[in-house]
Design a protein around this motif. Sequence first.
Motif, PDB file in Angstrom:
ATOM      1  N   ASN A  59       0.790  -1.232   0.000  1.00 34.25           N
ATOM      2  CA  ASN A  59       0.000   0.000   0.000  1.00 34.25           C
ATOM      3  C   ASN A  59       0.824   1.284   0.000  1.00 34.25           C
ATOM      4  N   ARG A  60       2.138   1.184   0.081  1.00 35.82           N
ATOM      5  CA  ARG A  60       2.967   2.387   0.109  1.00 35.82           C
ATOM      6  C   ARG A  60       2.948   3.104  -1.244  1.00 35.82           C
ATOM      7  N   PRO A  61       3.098   4.440  -1.240  1.00 31.12           N
ATOM      8  CA  PRO A  61       3.223   5.152  -2.517  1.00 31.12           C
ATOM      9  C   PRO A  61       4.467   4.708  -3.272  1.00 31.12           C
ATOM     10  N   ILE A  62       4.419   4.855  -4.590  1.00 35.24           N
ATOM     11  CA  ILE A  62       5.462   4.337  -5.469  1.00 35.24           C
ATOM     12  C   ILE A  62       6.402   5.451  -5.920  1.00 35.24           C
ATOM     13  N   VAL A  63       7.690   5.127  -5.971  1.00 31.52           N
ATOM     14  CA  VAL A  63       8.652   5.917  -6.732  1.00 31.52           C
ATOM     15  C   VAL A  63       9.094   5.045  -7.907  1.00 31.52           C
ATOM     16  N   GLN A 105       7.667   2.504  -1.814  1.00 27.95           N
ATOM     17  CA  GLN A 105       8.145   1.320  -2.522  1.00 27.95           C
ATOM     18  C   GLN A 105       8.686   1.754  -3.893  1.00 27.95           C
ATOM     19  N   PHE A 106       9.834   1.242  -4.246  1.00 27.96           N
ATOM     20  CA  PHE A 106      10.498   1.609  -5.492  1.00 27.96           C
ATOM     21  C   PHE A 106      10.285   0.496  -6.514  1.00 27.96           C
ATOM     22  N   VAL A 107       9.862   0.894  -7.707  1.00 32.36           N
ATOM     23  CA  VAL A 107       9.490  -0.069  -8.736  1.00 32.36           C
ATOM     24  C   VAL A 107      10.172   0.297 -10.043  1.00 32.36           C
ATOM     25  N   ILE A 108      10.897  -0.660 -10.613  1.00 36.17           N
ATOM     26  CA  ILE A 108      11.574  -0.465 -11.893  1.00 36.17           C
ATOM     27  C   ILE A 108      10.591  -0.702 -13.032  1.00 36.17           C
ATOM     28  N   GLY A 109      10.569   0.212 -13.972  1.00 33.39           N
ATOM     29  CA  GLY A 109       9.844  -0.001 -15.218  1.00 33.39           C
ATOM     30  C   GLY A 109      10.770  -0.728 -16.181  1.00 33.39           C
ATOM     31  N   GLY A 110      10.567  -2.035 -16.353  1.00 37.73           N
ATOM     32  CA  GLY A 110      11.461  -2.839 -17.173  1.00 37.73           C
ATOM     33  C   GLY A 110      11.329  -2.526 -18.652  1.00 37.73           C
ATOM     34  N   ALA A 111      12.459  -2.313 -19.330  1.00 39.18           N
ATOM     35  CA  ALA A 111      12.461  -2.066 -20.772  1.00 39.18           C
ATOM     36  C   ALA A 111      12.198  -3.366 -21.515  1.00 39.18           C
ATOM     37  N   PRO A 112      11.478  -3.317 -22.616  1.00 38.87           N
ATOM     38  CA  PRO A 112      11.059  -4.564 -23.290  1.00 38.87           C
ATOM     39  C   PRO A 112      12.204  -5.400 -23.826  1.00 38.87           C
ATOM     40  N   ALA A 113      13.339  -4.765 -24.151  1.00 45.09           N
ATOM     41  CA  ALA A 113      14.454  -5.513 -24.742  1.00 45.09           C
ATOM     42  C   ALA A 113      15.432  -6.047 -23.697  1.00 45.09           C
ATOM     43  N   ILE A 114      15.144  -5.823 -22.411  1.00 42.31           N
ATOM     44  CA  ILE A 114      16.093  -6.163 -21.338  1.00 42.31           C
ATOM     45  C   ILE A 114      15.588  -7.340 -20.520  1.00 42.31           C
ATOM     46  N   ASN A 115      16.481  -8.302 -20.257  1.00 41.10           N
ATOM     47  CA  ASN A 115      16.135  -9.449 -19.431  1.00 41.10           C
ATOM     48  C   ASN A 115      16.130  -9.059 -17.954  1.00 41.10           C
ATOM     49  N   LYS A 174      10.900  -3.900  -6.749  1.00 44.64           N
ATOM     50  CA  LYS A 174      10.159  -4.755  -7.670  1.00 44.64           C
ATOM     51  C   LYS A 174      10.398  -4.294  -9.113  1.00 44.64           C
ATOM     52  N   ILE A 175      10.106  -5.181 -10.053  1.00 42.69           N
ATOM     53  CA  ILE A 175      10.273  -4.886 -11.476  1.00 42.69           C
ATOM     54  C   ILE A 175       8.949  -5.170 -12.176  1.00 42.69           C
ATOM     55  N   VAL A 176       8.507  -4.221 -12.995  1.00 45.39           N
ATOM     56  CA  VAL A 176       7.263  -4.370 -13.746  1.00 45.39           C
ATOM     57  C   VAL A 176       7.581  -4.219 -15.229  1.00 45.39           C
ATOM     58  N   PHE A 177       7.245  -5.216 -16.009  1.00 37.25           N
ATOM     59  CA  PHE A 177       7.447  -5.157 -17.457  1.00 37.25           C
ATOM     60  C   PHE A 177       6.126  -4.892 -18.167  1.00 37.25           C
ATOM     61  N   LEU A 206       4.041   4.935 -14.182  1.00 43.24           N
ATOM     62  CA  LEU A 206       4.176   6.386 -14.009  1.00 43.24           C
ATOM     63  C   LEU A 206       2.851   7.004 -13.542  1.00 43.24           C
ATOM     64  N   LYS A 207       1.763   6.549 -14.106  1.00 41.10           N
ATOM     65  CA  LYS A 207       0.449   7.092 -13.766  1.00 41.10           C
ATOM     66  C   LYS A 207       0.157   6.950 -12.278  1.00 41.10           C
ATOM     67  N   HIS A 208       0.582   5.841 -11.682  1.00 47.09           N
ATOM     68  CA  HIS A 208       0.252   5.554 -10.288  1.00 47.09           C
ATOM     69  C   HIS A 208       1.430   5.789  -9.337  1.00 47.09           C
ATOM     70  N   SER A 209       2.456   6.500  -9.827  1.00 50.60           N
ATOM     71  CA  SER A 209       3.616   6.792  -8.984  1.00 50.60           C
ATOM     72  C   SER A 209       3.539   8.192  -8.401  1.00 50.60           C
ATOM     73  N   HIS A 210       4.036   8.316  -7.196  1.00 52.53           N
ATOM     74  CA  HIS A 210       4.132   9.623  -6.539  1.00 52.53           C
ATOM     75  C   HIS A 210       5.216  10.467  -7.189  1.00 52.53           C
ATOM     76  N   SER A 211       6.348   9.846  -7.542  1.00 56.56           N
ATOM     77  CA  SER A 211       7.491  10.533  -8.126  1.00 56.56           C
ATOM     78  C   SER A 211       8.250   9.530  -8.994  1.00 56.56           C
ATOM     79  N   ALA A 212       9.235  10.033  -9.754  1.00 59.78           N
ATOM     80  CA  ALA A 212      10.009   9.151 -10.618  1.00 59.78           C
ATOM     81  C   ALA A 212      11.433   9.654 -10.755  1.00 59.78           C
ATOM     82  N   VAL A 213      12.356   8.700 -10.883  1.00 66.27           N
ATOM     83  CA  VAL A 213      13.734   9.005 -11.258  1.00 66.27           C
ATOM     84  C   VAL A 213      13.932   8.368 -12.627  1.00 66.27           C
ATOM     85  N   VAL A 214      14.277   9.194 -13.623  1.00 63.49           N
ATOM     86  CA  VAL A 214      14.145   8.789 -15.016  1.00 63.49           C
ATOM     87  C   VAL A 214      15.434   9.043 -15.789  1.00 63.49           C
TER      88      VAL A 214
END
Length: 373
Positions: free
Chosen positions: A186-190, A219-229, A243-246, A253-261
């Motif tokens: 339930n924590r906000p996402i970065v 909670q910190f969540v990686i946006g996994g790139a499609p070409a990366i294992n 966590k990692i989300v592909f 991004l829509k549901h994140s509080h902030s982002a490091v990009v």
Amino acid sequence: MRYFIIAGEASGDLHGANLMKGLKSKDKEATFRYFGGDQMASVSDGMIKHYKKMAFMGFLSVVMNLGEIKRNFKLAEKEILDFNPDVVILIDYPGFNLRVAKIAKKYGFKTFYYISPKIWAWKEGRIKRIKQYVDKMFTILPFETSFYKKHNYPVTFVGNPTVDELLYQKQWDTKEQFYEENKLDNRPIVALLAGSRVQEIKRLLPIMAKVSTFYPNFQFVIGGAPAINESLYNQYKQGADIKIVFGKTHNLLKHSHSAVVASGTAALEAGVIGTPQIVCYKVELGRIATILRRLFLKIPYFSLVNLILDREAVKEIFQEQCNVQNVKKELDLLILDTSYRQQIFDSYSEMLNKLDGKDAGDRASEEIIKSLS
């Protein structure tokens, strides 16, 4: 008509797919051959090679794969001649596409460019090659249009496809759906978007992972790139609880509080979606890269949000300044300073007013067909 399209990256695959949809809707006889990806394949058959097999970044990677790169040029030449297209359409990816433009021109094929290479940032001299080998440019950013007009080159601004997709076409998950599907608490996402290439991830993800350890309430969540294992991410997140989300980067991004990009298309996407962000850029050569930037870059910023607004609306951290201490300092502001966040939201609204995004792919296809008539 017959359309030969080359997109060499994930973002190009997306823009190519939207362009193909527009072309198919207006040209019932449209047939395609292309270098692209899964999204283009979902629109039409005709794929020659997947972009994942073409993405070489950095001097060493290019040198080690020179043979494969040369074979790709030969393959493109052969396929263009066999297909005999009415037009060759190039999408960004200048190192490869400008050479293909020369090949197409040699055989007398009409050649268009959709999604300009970033010659306005550096290698401005490439405008000579574009004038020589490309018949027309279709731009998606207003400052690009001004750049080409300055050089007396035919250009048409068609709006921004990223805005089009994310504001007018996107089907969003609800917050509850996104959290449940990806087993988030339930924590906000970065959101952590470390780039779409291996070398970017190797340089940026360890910094992002270390920063994440300072914020137990997020909670910190990686946006996994499609070409990366996934194994690459696990290797460089240094044991941090991330966590990692592909395949769900936009919803992330829509549901994140902030982002490091990482600097690139993702920074513009975060701006369009409305996620407060820090933009990071780190390449080979260390401090030398900072010196080279001052000498050769023609632009004051590297984030598209800032370039569009012509000011630093979101924080940019470059090269040796891109370290744990500085990223944490800026993330503290994004998380704790509500007035700072509001300034970013206001800047995003201003940016969207400058980007005429609705039906960009459709307008591009219309202009392309018009130019071929």
